[in-house]
Design an enzyme around this catalytic site. Structure first.
Site, mmCIF file in Angstrom:
data_model
loop_
_atom_site.group_PDB
_atom_site.id
_atom_site.type_symbol
_atom_site.label_atom_id
_atom_site.label_comp_id
_atom_site.label_asym_id
_atom_site.label_seq_id
_atom_site.Cartn_x
_atom_site.Cartn_y
_atom_site.Cartn_z
ATOM 1 N N SER A 70 -4.182 -6.207 -0.433
ATOM 2 C CA SER A 70 -2.837 -6.255 0.092
ATOM 3 C C SER A 70 -1.759 -5.784 -1.233
ATOM 4 C CB SER A 70 -2.325 -7.746 0.291
ATOM 5 O OG SER A 70 -2.568 -8.352 -0.874
ATOM 6 N N LYS A 88 2.536 -11.379 -3.820
ATOM 7 C CA LYS A 88 3.425 -10.360 -3.002
ATOM 8 C C LYS A 88 4.335 -9.987 -3.854
ATOM 9 C CE LYS A 88 0.622 -11.255 0.338
ATOM 10 N NZ LYS A 88 -0.472 -10.600 0.524
#
Length: 184
Positions: A43, A98
């Site tokens: 990711s 993230k």
């Protein structure tokens, strides 16, 4: 011989008492200041070289290990471009890493969320993985409450060839909309 046994007991007592002091101190440091975490998955990989540093460039071959600074987020202060660790809104037992794309009050153009444009509410921020389409992020579950913030990645510490400080940076096509775009 009795002298050695007495000395051995003294060393054992010193070790045990030191252990019972070291454990709470270590737990406090890890809870309040910083800890290390392995970044797993794709990711946070980026296909282009416009953003850096990105995490796990070698994919499954070798995972990066980052230093997560807990002290710097104690007042829930983050900035756009920070790489942060948050408790997953879908699974509170899991922490995800993230990039912060937008802060409260920002208008964001989403990438597949239920609305194309979102105003981030007070007490929330918008996070995305750098590898769009391979990330479970705000485009899946919406704005993240600042209460889920766990730490800010400040350094890549493993592998040694990638040792570096992580500077906040946004992908060129992401971030809050300009006021002209909001009106148009």
């Amino acid at each position: 011989m009795a002298q050695n046994a007495t000395a051995g007991r003294r060393y054992l007592r010193a070790f045990v008492s030191g252990f019972f002091v070291a454990v709470p101190v270590t737990v406090t440091v890890l809870d309040r200041f910083a800890y290390v975490a392995r970044v797993e998955g794709a990711s946070m990989q980026v296909r282009s070289c416009t953003l850096g540093p990105f995490l796990n460039p070698d994919g499954m071959l070798e995972s990066d290990v980052v230093l997560l600074n807990r002290w710097s987020v104690r007042n829930y202060q983050v900035q756009r471009g920070d790489i942060v660790s948050v408790l997953s809104p879908r699974n509170p037992q899991q922490k995800i890493i993230k990039r912060v794309i937008g802060l409260e009050g920002d208008f964001i153009r989403t990438l597949g969320y239920k609305k194309q444009y979102v105003r981030i509410p007070d007490g929330h921020f918008w996070i995305e993985g750098d590898h769009h389409g391979h990330s479970l992020d705000s485009n899946s579950f919406g704005p993240i409450s600042v209460g889920l913030l766990h730490g800010r990645a400040s350094h890549i510490i493993w592998p040694p060839t990638r040792w570096q400080r992580i500077q906040p940076s946004l992908p060129p096509d992401r971030g809050p909309l300009d006021s002209e775009e909001e009106e148009g």
